[in-house]
Design a protein around this motif. Structure first.
Motif, mmCIF file in Angstrom:
data_model
loop_
_atom_site.group_PDB
_atom_site.id
_atom_site.type_symbol
_atom_site.label_atom_id
_atom_site.label_comp_id
_atom_site.label_asym_id
_atom_site.label_seq_id
_atom_site.Cartn_x
_atom_site.Cartn_y
_atom_site.Cartn_z
ATOM 1 N N TRP A 28 -0.838 3.661 17.801
ATOM 2 C CA TRP A 28 -0.270 2.787 16.774
ATOM 3 C C TRP A 28 -1.284 2.502 15.665
ATOM 4 N N ILE A 29 -2.538 2.252 16.047
ATOM 5 C CA ILE A 29 -3.570 1.984 15.045
ATOM 6 C C ILE A 29 -3.774 3.208 14.147
ATOM 7 N N ALA A 30 -3.890 4.383 14.777
ATOM 8 C CA ALA A 30 -4.135 5.608 14.012
ATOM 9 C C ALA A 30 -2.955 5.928 13.100
ATOM 10 N N PHE A 31 -1.744 5.800 13.634
ATOM 11 C CA PHE A 31 -0.565 6.153 12.842
ATOM 12 C C PHE A 31 -0.368 5.172 11.685
ATOM 13 N N THR A 32 -0.601 3.888 11.941
ATOM 14 C CA THR A 32 -0.482 2.893 10.871
ATOM 15 C C THR A 32 -1.511 3.154 9.775
ATOM 16 N N ALA A 33 -2.747 3.491 10.172
ATOM 17 C CA ALA A 33 -3.788 3.818 9.185
ATOM 18 C C ALA A 33 -3.395 5.048 8.374
ATOM 19 N N ALA A 34 -2.835 6.061 9.049
ATOM 20 C CA ALA A 34 -2.429 7.281 8.347
ATOM 21 C C ALA A 34 -1.321 6.999 7.347
ATOM 22 N N GLN A 35 -0.306 6.239 7.772
ATOM 23 C CA GLN A 35 0.809 5.934 6.877
ATOM 24 C C GLN A 35 0.350 5.059 5.714
ATOM 25 N N MET A 36 -0.545 4.120 5.997
ATOM 26 C CA MET A 36 -1.015 3.204 4.966
ATOM 27 C C MET A 36 -1.750 3.959 3.861
ATOM 28 N N LEU A 91 -4.188 16.894 0.694
ATOM 29 C CA LEU A 91 -4.327 17.797 1.843
ATOM 30 C C LEU A 91 -4.770 17.040 3.094
ATOM 31 N N LEU A 92 -5.778 16.211 2.946
ATOM 32 C CA LEU A 92 -6.362 15.540 4.111
ATOM 33 C C LEU A 92 -5.500 14.377 4.595
ATOM 34 N N LEU A 93 -4.892 13.626 3.679
ATOM 35 C CA LEU A 93 -4.073 12.489 4.103
ATOM 36 C C LEU A 93 -2.786 12.953 4.782
ATOM 37 N N ASN A 94 -2.101 13.922 4.205
ATOM 38 C CA ASN A 94 -0.880 14.416 4.838
ATOM 39 C C ASN A 94 -1.201 15.133 6.146
ATOM 40 N N GLY A 95 -2.347 15.798 6.190
ATOM 41 C CA GLY A 95 -2.764 16.418 7.440
ATOM 42 C C GLY A 95 -3.011 15.400 8.533
ATOM 43 N N SER A 96 -3.527 14.220 8.164
ATOM 44 C CA SER A 96 -3.740 13.157 9.153
ATOM 45 C C SER A 96 -2.416 12.689 9.746
ATOM 46 N N VAL A 97 -1.415 12.493 8.878
ATOM 47 C CA VAL A 97 -0.095 12.084 9.365
ATOM 48 C C VAL A 97 0.484 13.153 10.286
ATOM 49 N N SER A 98 0.405 14.407 9.874
ATOM 50 C CA SER A 98 0.923 15.499 10.709
ATOM 51 C C SER A 98 0.163 15.594 12.023
ATOM 52 N N GLY A 99 -1.136 15.328 11.977
ATOM 53 C CA GLY A 99 -1.942 15.408 13.197
ATOM 54 C C GLY A 99 -1.504 14.415 14.245
ATOM 55 N N ILE A 100 -1.143 13.193 13.843
ATOM 56 C CA ILE A 100 -0.649 12.216 14.806
ATOM 57 C C ILE A 100 0.628 12.714 15.460
ATOM 58 N N ASN A 101 1.520 13.324 14.679
ATOM 59 C CA ASN A 101 2.748 13.881 15.243
ATOM 60 C C ASN A 101 2.462 14.985 16.257
ATOM 61 N N VAL A 102 1.361 15.702 16.048
ATOM 62 C CA VAL A 102 0.996 16.777 16.973
ATOM 63 C C VAL A 102 0.407 16.227 18.271
ATOM 64 N N SER A 157 4.296 2.117 12.584
ATOM 65 C CA SER A 157 3.495 2.584 11.453
ATOM 66 C C SER A 157 4.183 2.363 10.114
ATOM 67 N N ARG A 158 5.510 2.183 10.131
ATOM 68 C CA ARG A 158 6.216 1.929 8.872
ATOM 69 C C ARG A 158 5.715 0.645 8.199
ATOM 70 N N LEU A 159 5.189 -0.275 8.995
ATOM 71 C CA LEU A 159 4.643 -1.497 8.418
ATOM 72 C C LEU A 159 3.524 -1.178 7.444
ATOM 73 N N GLY A 160 2.652 -0.257 7.836
ATOM 74 C CA GLY A 160 1.575 0.153 6.940
ATOM 75 C C GLY A 160 2.098 0.860 5.707
ATOM 76 N N ALA A 161 3.148 1.690 5.881
ATOM 77 C CA ALA A 161 3.716 2.410 4.747
ATOM 78 C C ALA A 161 4.305 1.455 3.721
ATOM 79 N N VAL A 162 4.955 0.379 4.195
ATOM 80 C CA VAL A 162 5.591 -0.574 3.287
ATOM 81 C C VAL A 162 4.553 -1.479 2.623
ATOM 82 N N LEU A 163 3.558 -1.933 3.399
ATOM 83 C CA LEU A 163 2.595 -2.900 2.882
ATOM 84 C C LEU A 163 1.594 -2.297 1.908
#
Length: 453
Positions: free
Chosen positions: A244-252, A339-350, A372-378
């Protein structure tokens, strides 16, 4: 893969691409709207976050309807809703009206985001399933690129409203195409048994070159209580918190950069066209990063690879903050950041599927996405308020390098966790969209389709 299978997968990808256009178009037209309506940075942040907030609502409250009415009906209904939302946005007269329109469109996109990858993976054969899922995840980035190009071409002669009209028309066309060609989920027909389920299933099987079946296979859906217990029991509780921490950071970090890059480049002294170009290059880098991670994950341990992406993203954000004085430098670094930010999001999914037993994977990923949507919205909201408080564009990128470092730390801690026995010594990828596919394999339904094709 048969022609019908390939068409179903391609249609899911195109729908995801148009969803990306509809969701992220305000990143490109937002600065122009803010100037025309005299919006403050905090109000622009609210506008940029409204679509993401709607996406969270759609994922939580509309997506579960797929189990009642089917993925096909849900997708078609959401395409109609998104098209209406884009049309309403094109004629909105103030911020309040536009925010409501973006919430509606975001809700439709959020519901489809939970449905389309599953439907596409179900119609892909086993050999191409990983590639199909990777391609589906690039849809938002490709849609954002098209949104940026459309803004460059349309906004000058026709104004920002024309970009929303284009999104409305494209989404409406996809609705018409989907009515004709989008198939229903075979797993839905087997699990939920709607009226004429057997006849509908056999029509699908015949269309993809397989013999019909005499009866529906036995299907017992996995207990959600058991899945939740597996997610929060023992060491999995720690894994879940770290995910949750990693995914929220990635989305944020990702949604801050994808929403604010064009606007921050404008505030740094660049022209409208240069700001749009920066957003397009960011999205282009994002598509590249997701595909590159998919190939690298076959050779490098995914958790350590994702941590490296996070650390690289933090460094790239710092570089972005000091390169804003140079157009060429800023545009080059924009590609690297995407490249690196979207790769981080994809990496969590993997990495999420390899951390949990097979029966809990879908639940674990669904919970992580919801949190993680909380980070995306905030993130866009926070950026708007900080800008209004006097922070400079360069300092904004420095601030959001912090969550990337936190994401790297959480992912490295995940790398120290031993894998559950269910995944040790075997494939680390999910076995398929549902357990029903395995049961159906003995009677020639969806798993046989994937295996034989």
């Amino acid at each position: 893969m048969s022609r019908v299978q390939a068409r179903a997968v391609a249609l899911c990808l195109v729908i995801n691409l148009v969803d990306g256009f509809d969701l992220l178009v305000t990143s490109f037209v937002g600065p122009t709207i803010a100037r025309e309506w005299g919006l403050s940075p905090s109000q622009l942040g609210i506008l940029l976050s409204s679509g993401l907030a709607g996406m969270a609502v759609g994922a939580l409250f509309l997506a579960p309807l797929a189990d009642r009415i089917g993925r096909r009906r849900l997708t078609l209904g959401c395409l109609a809703l998104a098209s209406l939302g884009m049309l309403a946005a094109a004629v909105a007269q103030d911020l309040g009206q536009l925010v409501v329109c973006r919430l509606v469109t975001g809700a439709a996109v959020g519901a489809m985001a939970a449905s389309l990858p599953v439907l596409a993976s179900e119609y892909a054969n086993h050999r191409r399933r990983g590639l199909v899922v990777a391609l589906i995840t690039t849809g938002y980035g490709l849609g954002a690129i098209i949104a940026g190009v459309a803004t460059s071409l349309l906004m000058g002669p026709y104004g920002w409203r024309a970009v929303f009209v284009l999104g409305c028309v494209a989404t409406a066309i996809l609705f018409a195409v989907g009515v004709r060609y989008l198939p229903e989920s075979m797993d839905y027909l087997v699990i939920c048994r709607p009226r004429n389920a057997l006849a509908r299933l056999n029509r699908i099987l015949v269309s993809i070159g397989h013999p019909p079946v005499e009866s529906l296979p036995q299907a017992v859906p996995a207990s959600r209580k058991v899945a939740l217990d597996a997610v929060f029991r023992g060491r999995n509780a720690l894994r879940t918190v770290l995910v949750w921490i990693a995914f929220t950071a990635a989305q944020m970090t990702f949604y801050f950069a994808s929403s604010w890059t064009p606007g921050l480049l404008l505030q740094a002294g660049m022209s409208d066209q240069q700001g749009v170009s920066g957003g397009v290059l960011f999205s282009l880098g994002g598509v590249t990063g997701a595909v590159l991670l998919g190939f690298l994950a076959m050779r490098v341990e995914p958790r350590r690879l994702t941590a490296a992406y996070f650390l690289g993203a933090a460094i790239a954000l710092v570089l972005f903050s000091v390169s804003l004085g140079s157009l060429a430098g800023a545009l080059v670094v924009a590609v690297l950041v995407g490249l690196l930010l979207n790769g981080s999001v994809s990496g969590i999914n993997v990495i999420v599927p390899v951390l949990y037993p097979a029966g809990a994977r879908a639940t674990a990923l669904g919970l992580a996405v919801a949190v993680s949507r909380l980070g995306a919205v905030l993130a866009p909201l926070l950026a708007g308020f900080l800008l209004q408080a006097g922070w400079t564009p360069g300092s904004m990128f420095l601030i959001f390098a912090g969550p990337a470092v936190v994401g790297a730390g959480a992912t490295l801690l995940l790398a120290r966790e031993s894998l559950p026995r269910a995944t040790e010594g075997g494939p680390s990828a999910p076995s398929g969209p549902s357990g029903v596919a395995q049961e159906a394999a003995t009677q020639g339904v969806s798993s046989q389709v994937g295996r034989d094709s």
